[in-house]
Design an enzyme around this catalytic site. Structure first.
Site, PDB file in Angstrom:
ATOM      1  CG  ASP A   1      64.836  29.543 -62.954  1.00  9.95           C
ATOM      2  OD1 ASP A   1      65.579  30.664 -62.691  1.00  9.95           O
ATOM      3  OD2 ASP A   1      65.358  28.565 -62.661  1.00  9.95           O
ATOM      4  CG  HIS A   2      61.018  34.724 -65.124  1.00  7.85           C
ATOM      5  ND1 HIS A   2      60.465  35.587 -66.469  1.00  7.85           N
ATOM      6  CD2 HIS A   2      60.250  33.410 -64.674  1.00  7.85           C
ATOM      7  CE1 HIS A   2      58.989  35.010 -66.285  1.00  7.85           C
ATOM      8  NE2 HIS A   2      59.154  33.944 -66.190  1.00  7.85           N
TER       9      HIS A   2
ATOM     10  CB  ALA B   1      52.955  19.493 -71.322  1.00 10.03           C
TER      11      ALA B   1
ATOM     12  N   GLY C   1      59.381  26.176 -70.924  1.00 10.10           N
ATOM     13  CA  GLY C   1      59.679  27.588 -70.432  1.00 10.10           C
ATOM     14  C   GLY C   1      59.530  28.826 -71.518  1.00 10.10           C
ATOM     15  CD  GLU C   2      58.302  30.851 -69.540  1.00  7.26           C
ATOM     16  OE1 GLU C   2      59.246  31.503 -69.221  1.00  7.26           O
ATOM     17  OE2 GLU C   2      57.679  30.171 -69.526  1.00  7.26           O
TER      18      GLU C   2
END
Length: 317
Positions: A37-38, A176, A105-106
């Site tokens: 998912d990007h 995490a 995320g990023e």
């Protein structure tokens, strides 16, 4: 023994190609699908980035395999209340075969609306609150939520699945992983690290699903495969927090000189030696993973699926 799935790369292929790969994966004997998912690819050479929720709709009609996002960041680019609606519809369309994979995320994908990109501890807080919001909305109840990061007012999903959607949490470090053990229905990590799997299980994860993924580059010319890996996926060998904080594909491209072809070769199985492919996946089984997903980097997708159908999958534990 583990199940083996196919990892669909939204960074490298458009929607029609992804759906066709899913069909070939099912025919080859893979048991599940991951899909990334990007908003952006990691670099321009990868060249694609379709909207994952549209592709999942197509997958629900094309195949009967379970589908999971690997992974969605439900915190910045898309509000968790909107993610919840996408998840509910995906679960209904796949008739209960959908899992939501989430992570912190990023910046590459999440900063696009101009929001501040917070530090890692804050991103973990946001992820935990977002999962709470999503789970409440998936019940079909009306939700009012006023938390430190999100507000939801009078929100109710009318199209919801009959059963709760499992939410798996991605983790690559101790904090995490601890969050995944505490709030996740499963754990996602990308290296066959037995220590992290043990940390998850002992930290509260117990017998919950542990999933991992790996990339390979199948082809008859091993040297060509190495060059392909280096050209398309050098980003995975960048050090430190680069993957989390760089904002555009161009910034990743500027760091490509830091990654040599030798580094790429050591990180990805290249070529058509079935023993090497089997050994790479067996390392995940030995580390205690329940599902292992494989992503073919090279262009010969049909050859890859035939190779795995005949020479790799039948030999796996």
């Amino acid at each position: 023994m583990p199940e083996y799935g196919c990892f669909l790369s939204s960074e490298q292929y458009g929607p029609a190609d992804l759906v066709e790969q899913a069909r070939m994966a099912e025919q080859a004997g893979f048991q599940a699908l991951w899909i990334s998912d990007h908003y952006h690819p990691w670099n321009s050479a990868q060249g694609q980035s379709p909207f994952v929720w549209s592709v999942i709709g197509a997958l629900s009609e094309a195949v009967s395999l379970p589908v999971e996002t690997a992974v969605t960041c439900p915190t910045v680019r898309i509000h968790p209340a909107v993610v919840a609606q996408a998840v509910a519809t995906s679960a209904v369309m796949t008739e209960g075969r959908f899992r939501l994979g989430v992570g912190t995320g990023e910046a590459l994908n999440e900063h696009i609306l101009g929001d501040r990109w917070p530090p890692a501890p804050v991103r973990l807080e946001m992820l935990e609150e977002a999962v709470q919001v999503i789970r409440r909305l998936l019940t079909g109840e009306q939700v009012n939520h006023h938390g430190p990061h999100y507000t939801v007012e009078n929100a109710r999903l009318y199209t919801v699945p009959e059963e709760p959607v499992p939410i798996d949490v991605s983790g690559f470090g101790p904090k995490a992983t601890a969050l995944a053990a505490r709030i996740g229905d499963g754990y996602i990590t990308m290296t066959p690290d037995e220590e992290m799997v043990t940390r998850f299980r002992k930290g509260g994860g117990g017998a919950k699903l542990v999933s991992g993924g790996t990339k390979v580059c199948y082809g008859h010319d091993r040297e060509s495969c190495v060059r392909t890996v280096h050209e398309l996926w050098y980003n995975e060998r960048l050090p430190g927090e680069a993957a989390q904080v760089l904002p555009t594909p161009r910034h990743f491209e500027q760091l490509k000189p830091l990654v040599t072809e030798d580094m790429a070769e050591r990180s990805v199985v290249c070529g058509d030696d079935a023993e090497q492919h089997v050994a790479a996946l067996a390392r995940f089984a030995d580390a205690g993973f329940d599902r292992v997903y494989v992503n073919q980097i090279g262009a010969d997708q049909r050859g890859f699926f035939d190779f795995y159908r005949t020479k790799v999958l039948p030999r796996l534990p």
